[in-house]
Write a protein that holds these residues in place. Structure first.
Motif, PDB file in Angstrom:
ATOM      1  N   ASP A  21       7.948   3.068   5.887  1.00 56.45           N
ATOM      2  CA  ASP A  21       8.155   1.678   4.915  1.00 56.45           C
ATOM      3  C   ASP A  21       8.579   0.616   5.873  1.00 56.45           C
ATOM      4  OD1 ASP A  21       9.135  -0.141   3.183  1.00 56.45           O
ATOM      5  OD2 ASP A  21      11.100   1.285   2.458  1.00 56.45           O
ATOM      6  N   GLU A  22       7.390  -0.240   6.060  1.00 51.63           N
ATOM      7  CA  GLU A  22       7.353  -1.277   6.941  1.00 51.63           C
ATOM      8  C   GLU A  22       6.407  -2.379   6.497  1.00 51.63           C
ATOM      9  OE1 GLU A  22       4.901  -0.007  10.810  1.00 51.63           O
ATOM     10  OE2 GLU A  22       6.809   1.045  10.723  1.00 51.63           O
ATOM     11  N   PRO A  23       6.662  -3.636   7.023  1.00 48.80           N
ATOM     12  CA  PRO A  23       5.980  -4.658   6.791  1.00 48.80           C
ATOM     13  C   PRO A  23       4.351  -4.326   7.522  1.00 48.80           C
ATOM     14  CG  PRO A  23       7.945  -5.753   7.289  1.00 48.80           C
ATOM     15  CD  PRO A  23       7.993  -4.160   7.570  1.00 48.80           C
ATOM     16  N   TRP A  24       3.423  -4.881   6.949  1.00 48.41           N
ATOM     17  CA  TRP A  24       2.172  -4.246   7.878  1.00 48.41           C
ATOM     18  C   TRP A  24       1.254  -5.443   8.299  1.00 48.41           C
ATOM     19  CZ3 TRP A  24       0.728  -0.027   9.636  1.00 48.41           C
ATOM     20  CH2 TRP A  24      -0.750   0.196   9.951  1.00 48.41           C
ATOM     21  N   ASP A  25       0.963  -5.357   9.457  1.00 53.15           N
ATOM     22  CA  ASP A  25       0.145  -6.423  10.226  1.00 53.15           C
ATOM     23  C   ASP A  25      -1.398  -6.137   9.790  1.00 53.15           C
ATOM     24  OD1 ASP A  25      -1.576  -8.022  11.719  1.00 53.15           O
ATOM     25  OD2 ASP A  25      -0.492  -7.869  13.549  1.00 53.15           O
ATOM     26  N   LYS A  26      -2.089  -6.685   9.010  1.00 53.17           N
ATOM     27  CA  LYS A  26      -3.498  -6.491   8.686  1.00 53.17           C
ATOM     28  C   LYS A  26      -4.315  -6.270   9.773  1.00 53.17           C
ATOM     29  CE  LYS A  26      -2.818  -8.898   4.500  1.00 53.17           C
ATOM     30  NZ  LYS A  26      -2.753 -10.097   3.697  1.00 53.17           N
ATOM     31  N   SER A  27      -4.054  -6.695  11.005  1.00 53.78           N
ATOM     32  CA  SER A  27      -5.048  -6.842  12.102  1.00 53.78           C
ATOM     33  C   SER A  27      -4.726  -5.122  12.915  1.00 53.78           C
ATOM     34  CB  SER A  27      -4.801  -7.796  13.125  1.00 53.78           C
ATOM     35  OG  SER A  27      -3.410  -7.815  13.582  1.00 53.78           O
ATOM     36  N   ARG A  68     -11.472  -3.718  -4.151  1.00 51.66           N
ATOM     37  CA  ARG A  68     -10.523  -3.878  -2.850  1.00 51.66           C
ATOM     38  C   ARG A  68     -10.154  -5.554  -2.937  1.00 51.66           C
ATOM     39  NH1 ARG A  68     -12.716  -2.292   2.203  1.00 51.66           N
ATOM     40  NH2 ARG A  68     -12.940  -0.218   1.395  1.00 51.66           N
ATOM     41  N   ASN A  69     -11.305  -6.282  -2.991  1.00 50.27           N
ATOM     42  CA  ASN A  69     -11.202  -7.734  -2.780  1.00 50.27           C
ATOM     43  C   ASN A  69     -10.578  -8.014  -4.097  1.00 50.27           C
ATOM     44  OD1 ASN A  69     -12.636  -7.625  -0.424  1.00 50.27           O
ATOM     45  ND2 ASN A  69     -14.523  -8.007  -1.457  1.00 50.27           N
ATOM     46  N   GLY A  79       0.855  -1.175  -0.114  1.00 47.61           N
ATOM     47  CA  GLY A  79       0.017   0.191  -0.151  1.00 47.61           C
ATOM     48  C   GLY A  79       0.824   1.228   0.013  1.00 47.61           C
ATOM     49  N   LEU A  80       0.445   2.252  -0.695  1.00 49.94           N
ATOM     50  CA  LEU A  80       1.496   3.601  -0.922  1.00 49.94           C
ATOM     51  C   LEU A  80       0.166   4.754  -0.514  1.00 49.94           C
ATOM     52  CD1 LEU A  80       3.785   5.156  -1.433  1.00 49.94           C
ATOM     53  CD2 LEU A  80       2.961   5.070  -4.044  1.00 49.94           C
ATOM     54  N   LEU A  81       0.341   5.144   0.744  1.00 49.66           N
ATOM     55  CA  LEU A  81      -0.677   6.285   1.130  1.00 49.66           C
ATOM     56  C   LEU A  81       0.054   7.613   1.052  1.00 49.66           C
ATOM     57  CD1 LEU A  81      -2.239   4.804   4.577  1.00 49.66           C
ATOM     58  CD2 LEU A  81      -3.519   5.777   2.488  1.00 49.66           C
ATOM     59  N   VAL A 106      -6.452   0.239   1.925  1.00 53.46           N
ATOM     60  CA  VAL A 106      -5.266  -0.739   2.024  1.00 53.46           C
ATOM     61  C   VAL A 106      -5.259  -1.192   3.528  1.00 53.46           C
ATOM     62  CG1 VAL A 106      -3.882   0.253   0.061  1.00 53.46           C
ATOM     63  CG2 VAL A 106      -4.083   1.575   2.394  1.00 53.46           C
ATOM     64  N   GLU A 107      -5.789  -0.730   4.331  1.00 54.64           N
ATOM     65  CA  GLU A 107      -5.319  -0.972   5.504  1.00 54.64           C
ATOM     66  C   GLU A 107      -5.973  -2.526   6.041  1.00 54.64           C
ATOM     67  OE1 GLU A 107      -9.534   0.890   8.046  1.00 54.64           O
ATOM     68  OE2 GLU A 107      -7.438   0.772   8.985  1.00 54.64           O
ATOM     69  N   HIS A 108      -6.705  -3.172   5.432  1.00 55.79           N
ATOM     70  CA  HIS A 108      -6.944  -4.456   5.658  1.00 55.79           C
ATOM     71  C   HIS A 108      -6.407  -5.532   4.690  1.00 55.79           C
ATOM     72  CE1 HIS A 108      -9.136  -3.315   9.002  1.00 55.79           C
ATOM     73  NE2 HIS A 108      -9.984  -2.674   8.393  1.00 55.79           N
ATOM     74  N   ILE A 109      -5.922  -4.959   3.615  1.00 59.05           N
ATOM     75  CA  ILE A 109      -5.304  -6.013   2.542  1.00 59.05           C
ATOM     76  C   ILE A 109      -3.740  -5.831   2.323  1.00 59.05           C
ATOM     77  CG2 ILE A 109      -7.583  -5.976   1.358  1.00 59.05           C
ATOM     78  CD1 ILE A 109      -6.237  -4.062  -0.729  1.00 59.05           C
ATOM     79  N   ALA A 110      -3.365  -4.726   2.681  1.00 59.36           N
ATOM     80  CA  ALA A 110      -1.606  -4.616   2.489  1.00 59.36           C
ATOM     81  C   ALA A 110      -0.988  -5.417   3.347  1.00 59.36           C
ATOM     82  CB  ALA A 110      -1.476  -3.269   2.901  1.00 59.36           C
ATOM     83  N   ASP A 111       0.180  -6.055   2.661  1.00 56.79           N
ATOM     84  CA  ASP A 111       1.124  -6.916   3.390  1.00 56.79           C
ATOM     85  C   ASP A 111       2.332  -5.840   3.801  1.00 56.79           C
ATOM     86  OD1 ASP A 111       0.004  -9.467   2.991  1.00 56.79           O
ATOM     87  OD2 ASP A 111       0.263  -8.639   0.880  1.00 56.79           O
ATOM     88  N   HIS A 112       2.376  -4.808   3.154  1.00 58.62           N
ATOM     89  CA  HIS A 112       3.639  -3.877   3.208  1.00 58.62           C
ATOM     90  C   HIS A 112       2.934  -2.517   3.118  1.00 58.62           C
ATOM     91  CE1 HIS A 112       7.867  -3.073   3.308  1.00 58.62           C
ATOM     92  NE2 HIS A 112       7.503  -2.064   2.950  1.00 58.62           N
ATOM     93  N   MET A 113       3.395  -1.680   4.121  1.00 56.44           N
ATOM     94  CA  MET A 113       2.871  -0.212   3.879  1.00 56.44           C
ATOM     95  C   MET A 113       4.026   0.975   3.881  1.00 56.44           C
ATOM     96  SD  MET A 113      -0.171   1.048   4.104  1.00 56.44           S
ATOM     97  CE  MET A 113      -1.103  -0.205   4.856  1.00 56.44           C
ATOM     98  N   LEU A 114       3.569   1.840   2.738  1.00 59.34           N
ATOM     99  CA  LEU A 114       4.336   2.926   2.625  1.00 59.34           C
ATOM    100  C   LEU A 114       3.603   4.046   2.640  1.00 59.34           C
ATOM    101  CD1 LEU A 114       5.743   1.286  -0.732  1.00 59.34           C
ATOM    102  CD2 LEU A 114       6.951   1.460   1.279  1.00 59.34           C
TER     103      LEU A 114
END
Lengths: 401, 233
Positions: B210-216, B170-171, B31-33, B192-200
């Motif tokens: 720039d870090e791995p993202w926990d979907k929870s 999104r799905n 995800g790129l926010l 992006v918050e519930h589907i991203a594996d990595h967040m930018l």
């Protein structure tokens, strides 16, 4: 160059999806019909002549004939002489068939219009050559035609090489001529000149978006990311634009020729020597050959115009800007058309080349006759313009502006 | 599979749209926010090779962005998705498939599959001008998938869509991240918050997260608000 055929098909589709393309083509065809039938419309007016002929037995024929009537009477019987060889025997038959009216050309003209127009074409040609139809022989006829061609060339201030070339060509012209009624074809040749003037408008309207549409409709990013190489897309666009330009020219030419043939007797006369249309011509062409050559030149010229329009569309993305930048070119064509007849402007310019005058033009470009050099020149300029289209479009496409 | 971005910059006369961005992205949804004007679109256009960077490099498994092999495995859905209104959806896909070098039979098969995938099979032969905004976006994602991309870049794909279409979109994207690198740019946190594996996260031409993202995780919106003051939602 994978999928070039598919890309080409879609580029053609994109061009013809635009309403402007259809409107411009339809308008061009209508203008060609009107242009080719101008004589038919205006000739029906009140302007005409009162013809009168009194036969040997005292019968008087008299009628007021408009230009349209005269043309119709010529055409009605014009094809009766089709296939006849204009040799000594033919001219003897003419002498026997025409009334003895001395040097009274009005009487003879009236006879041809009011009584029997069969020999209108040969008599008209004999008059054009300054001879007397009552006494002319085949030998005198062909000698006079050769003299006319020679004096025409002498008036063009040719070089020695050009003169010797045309002298050699003159020897190749087959005599005696075999006649076919060809007034429709003759008029069609004359009308092509004005088609060459209006054609660029249609081409500009149809092709103004070829290389600029991606910028306008924002499809560029998808297209450029999709294509492994941008060259096949540019080539497909170029080919589609060229084919469209050529197609529009072919439609305009075909409409003009068809209209003239329908209105002026419907006979093709394509096989007859060009000298029976333009007696001073030194070309070893038939009327059909001349029409085909000019049509081919027109198609090449339209591809050249298409290349110019596409180049402008590759440089800018505004149709209005394109139309404005196209205007100087059109203005030049009009200047050539109306302000400066052949002589002051180069022979190879479209207005001079796609005209009946080019059939007796003796100027050459190096070893090439005027048609050959014109075709070469148009083809080379078109190729250069199309190559520039690729370079300009590529510059934009790669820079991503 | 790794997308490597090194010191990527795009400078205009008086503005640094992207300034020295370095990234390493792997398979999954990235995800790129960023707020409007943060430099996301400029970055993505450089990653797609349609905008020349002022400096820096982009490579996928060592293959440079300027290389044809890079484009061969790239799928892109731009922010302003341009289309030909008088083409049918199917024609549009077949045209782009031809550009991507797919053979005619393969293109036909793939286009039919993708129209089915994005729920446009029943309107594939209708002109695009008759499509709704959501249908056009789905057609956009279909065209990006024509070449089975290993790198899929989608720029603000949910802009202008109604909530129902956004969820559907999104799905669809979430399913695509299993075996390819998906870079999804947006200024809407919920995209992006519930589907991203990595967040930018991007601001003023710089990557600020720039870090791995926990979907929870549920603090993305908070992070975003702290940085952008609620510009996105």
């Amino acid at each position: 160059m994978k999928n070039l055929g598919t890309l080409f098909r879609y580029e053609i589709k994109k061009i013809w999806m635009r309403k402007l393309t259809w409107v411009a083509t339809a308008l061009l065809v209508v203008v060609c019909v009107v242009n080719a039938s101008l004589f038919w419309w205006t000739g029906r007016g009140a302007n005409g002549f009162q013809f009168t002929y009194t036969s040997e037995d005292g019968t008087e024929y008299s009628a007021f004939l408009t230009a349209y009537d005269q043309s119709t009477r010529e055409g009605k019987n014009g094809s009766k002489l089709n296939g006849q060889v204009w040799d000594e025997d033919f001219f003897k038959v003419i002498h026997r068939s025409l009334p003895q009216v001395g040097e009274n050309s009005f009487q003879l003209n009236s006879y041809l219009y009011l009584v029997d127009p069969t020999y209108f074409a040969p008599v008209d040609m004999v008059w054009t050559l300054g001879l007397d139809p009552d006494t002319v022989t085949a030998g005198e006829f062909y000698q006079a035609r050769r003299e006319l061609a020679r004096s025409n060339l002498a008036g063009q201030e040719l070089t020695a090489a050009e003169t010797s070339h045309w002298e050699a060509q003159a020897k190749k012209i087959d005599e005696p001529f075999t006649y076919e009624y060809c007034k429709g074809a003759k008029y069609a040749i004359a009308r092509l000149q004005s088609v060459a003037i209006i054609l660029p408008f249609g081409i500009a309207a149809a092709l103004c978006g070829v290389f600029s549409e991606e910028r306008r409709d924002k499809t560029g990013p998808i297209l450029f990311v999709a294509s492994k190489s941008r060259f096949p897309l540019a080539l497909a666009k170029t080919l589609a634009g060229s084919l469209t330009a050529g197609g529009i020219a072919a439609a305009a030419v075909a409409t003009t020729i068809a209209t003239e043939l329908i209105l002026l007797g419907g006979k093709l006369g394509f096989g007859t020597p060009i000298q029976l249309c333009e007696p001073q011509s030194g070309l070893t062409l038939s009327v059909g050959g001349a029409l085909l050559t000019m049509s081919g030149l027109m198609v090449l010229y339209s591809v050249l115009c298409g290349g110019f329009v596409m180049l402008l569309s590759a440089i800018g993305n505004s149709t209005i800007a394109l139309a404005i930048s196209f205007l100087p070119g059109l203005a030049m064509i009009y200047m050539m058309a109306w302000g400066h007849p052949t002589g002051r402007w180069p022979d190879w310019l479209p207005y001079n080349l796609i005209s009946s005058q080019s059939l007796y033009n003796g100027h050459m470009l190096g070893p090439l006759e005027i048609f050959q050099s014109g075709a070469m020149l148009y083809a080379v300029i078109a190729i250069v313009l199309l190559a520039l289209c690729w370079l300009c479009w590529r510059r934009w496409a790669i820079a991503g502006r | 599979m790794e997308l490597t971005v090194r010191e990527l910059s795009k400078h205009y006369k008086d503005k640094k749209a992207v300034d020295g961005v370095s990234l390493r992205l792997t398979e999954g949804i990235n995800g790129l926010l960023g707020a409007n004007g943060a430099g996301k679109t400029t970055l993505m256009r450089m990653l797609c090779g349609i905008l020349k960077p002022t400096a820096g490099s982009v490579a996928l498994d060592g293959v440079d962005v300027s290389n044809e092999d890079y484009r061969a495995v790239l799928g892109y859905l731009p922010q302003d998705f341009g289309y030909y209104p008088d083409f049918t959806g199917l024609d549009f896909l077949l045209y782009l498939a031809a550009l991507k070098g797919l053979s005619r039979p393969h293109a036909k098969r793939k286009s039919a599959e993708l129209l089915e995938l994005v729920g446009l099979a029943d309107v594939g032969k209708k002109k695009i001008r008759t499509y709704s905004g959501g249908m056009r976006q789905r057609l956009g994602i279909a065209q990006a998938l024509l070449n089975d991309p290993r790198l899929l870049i989608v720029d603000e794909p949910t802009a202008g869509l109604d909530p129902k279409e956004r969820v559907r979109f999104r799905n669809l994207l979430a399913d695509l991240g299993h075996d390819s690198i998906v870079l999804l740019s947006t200024h809407i946190v919920s995209d992006v918050e519930h589907i991203a594996d990595h967040m930018l996260m991007m601001s003023e031409g710089h990557i600020i997260l720039d870090e791995p993202w926990d979907k929870s995780r549920t603090d993305l919106e908070q992070l975003y608000l702290e940085e952008f003051g609620g510009e996105g939602e």
